[in-house]
Motif scaffolding. Sequence first.
Motif, PDB file in Angstrom:
ATOM      1  N   ALA A   1      40.725  88.437 -84.297  1.00 48.27           N
ATOM      2  CA  ALA A   1      39.483  88.701 -83.564  1.00 48.27           C
ATOM      3  C   ALA A   1      39.085  87.510 -82.695  1.00 48.27           C
ATOM      4  CB  ALA A   1      38.366  89.042 -84.545  1.00 48.27           C
ATOM      5  N   ILE A   2      39.198  86.308 -83.254  1.00 51.28           N
ATOM      6  CA  ILE A   2      38.832  85.112 -82.488  1.00 51.28           C
ATOM      7  C   ILE A   2      39.788  84.909 -81.323  1.00 51.28           C
ATOM      8  CG2 ILE A   2      38.645  82.591 -82.609  1.00 51.28           C
ATOM      9  CD1 ILE A   2      37.677  82.890 -85.467  1.00 51.28           C
ATOM     10  N   GLN A   3      41.087  85.107 -81.561  1.00 47.09           N
ATOM     11  CA  GLN A   3      42.057  84.924 -80.482  1.00 47.09           C
ATOM     12  C   GLN A   3      41.848  85.940 -79.378  1.00 47.09           C
ATOM     13  OE1 GLN A   3      44.774  86.867 -79.391  1.00 47.09           O
ATOM     14  NE2 GLN A   3      45.569  85.271 -78.000  1.00 47.09           N
ATOM     15  N   ARG A   4      41.471  87.178 -79.724  1.00 42.29           N
ATOM     16  CA  ARG A   4      41.252  88.198 -78.709  1.00 42.29           C
ATOM     17  C   ARG A   4      40.025  87.871 -77.853  1.00 42.29           C
ATOM     18  NH1 ARG A   4      43.161  93.314 -77.933  1.00 42.29           N
ATOM     19  NH2 ARG A   4      44.441  93.067 -79.798  1.00 42.29           N
ATOM     20  N   GLU A   5      39.027  87.204 -78.453  1.00 40.51           N
ATOM     21  CA  GLU A   5      37.821  86.873 -77.705  1.00 40.51           C
ATOM     22  C   GLU A   5      37.967  85.582 -76.900  1.00 40.51           C
ATOM     23  OE1 GLU A   5      35.161  88.609 -77.313  1.00 40.51           O
ATOM     24  OE2 GLU A   5      35.755  90.253 -78.637  1.00 40.51           O
ATOM     25  N   THR A   6      38.640  84.597 -77.479  1.00 42.26           N
ATOM     26  CA  THR A   6      38.699  83.275 -76.845  1.00 42.26           C
ATOM     27  C   THR A   6      40.003  83.011 -76.124  1.00 42.26           C
ATOM     28  OG1 THR A   6      39.517  82.261 -78.896  1.00 42.26           O
ATOM     29  CG2 THR A   6      37.136  82.349 -78.579  1.00 42.26           C
ATOM     30  N   GLY A   7      41.063  83.788 -76.416  1.00 40.86           N
ATOM     31  CA  GLY A   7      42.355  83.541 -75.809  1.00 40.86           C
ATOM     32  C   GLY A   7      43.118  82.449 -76.546  1.00 40.86           C
ATOM     33  N   GLY A   8      44.252  82.041 -75.981  1.00 40.43           N
ATOM     34  CA  GLY A   8      45.067  81.013 -76.607  1.00 40.43           C
ATOM     35  C   GLY A   8      46.389  81.578 -77.074  1.00 40.43           C
TER      36      GLY A   8
END
Length: 322
Positions: free
Chosen positions: A224-231
């Motif tokens: 979820a965090i990667q989908r929102e913030t990228g990376g």
Amino acid sequence: MTLQTLIIAVGTILFFVLVALAFAGPNTGKATTRRLGAVKIRHSDSADARVEQQMRKVVAARRPLIFVDGQHINYIDKLRLRLAQTGKKWTLQQYLYASGGLAFVIMAILLLKGVSFLVGVFSGLLIGAGLPHMVINFLMARRIKNFSTNFPDAIELLVRGLKSGMPVSETLSVIAKEIAGPVGEEFKLVVEKIKIGKSMEDALQETAERLGTPEFQFFVITLAIQRETGGNLAETLASLADVLRKRAQMKLKIRAMSSESKASAYIVGSLPFFVFGMVWMINQEYLAGFFYEPRLMIAGVVGAVWMAIGAFIMAKMVNFEI
């Protein structure tokens, strides 16, 4: 005070306590605040709010499942959830039939042996309700342990798939086919939910709520965090796999350090019952009063309660949560 008077008094007190719990609803102010907070987080577009929502779900999963996303779960649903966490295709009716049948068999055997009616009924209900509960706990713990052991391998397989250029959904299908046991079964359910139209986040979150393991919750939060913030998702998941392996190593270390205390607790807790059984095998008349003499029955129940309290305290003292 006779045994009948004591039983009537305890039953009356228990009746009023159950009535009070039945009519005492949840705090309306806290319920309103919880619902408003859930609505605020659900309709927020910021990444911090979504991360907070995921963390709330983690906390809810670590507690007994009474409230999930503000929804009240009754005890019947909790029992269905426990049966689902065992990985067996057992229904609620089968569980209730097995518990009732076991209670009836134990009660019939004790009554045929000449035990008093109250002791037979109490023992039958206690064993009929307690033994299936213990079996469900054992199967749940064994399946969760198996899942937690193999889950880092699944994450590393997901990392290799992402590095080779495969999309996340295809890599989940590979995990469902290649990893055996509970990990493959759970990811197969996730893939099937995605195929029928659910989003990957919702499918993973439903699985996380059903499993109730922090390892899978960490995985859902990472996605979820990667989908929102990228990376770089592959590097993030590789770090997560390393953290989960170190977490498992820490659990094994704590288990080894507390094994002596657990063995002492098992010996101290089982020794009175072992001695009672040995004496009963040698001279039944010496202990027969515990099954028909009111004072000895009360003393035995009080002793068993105090021993249960002591065993519970010792279990909490050697139980460390990571």
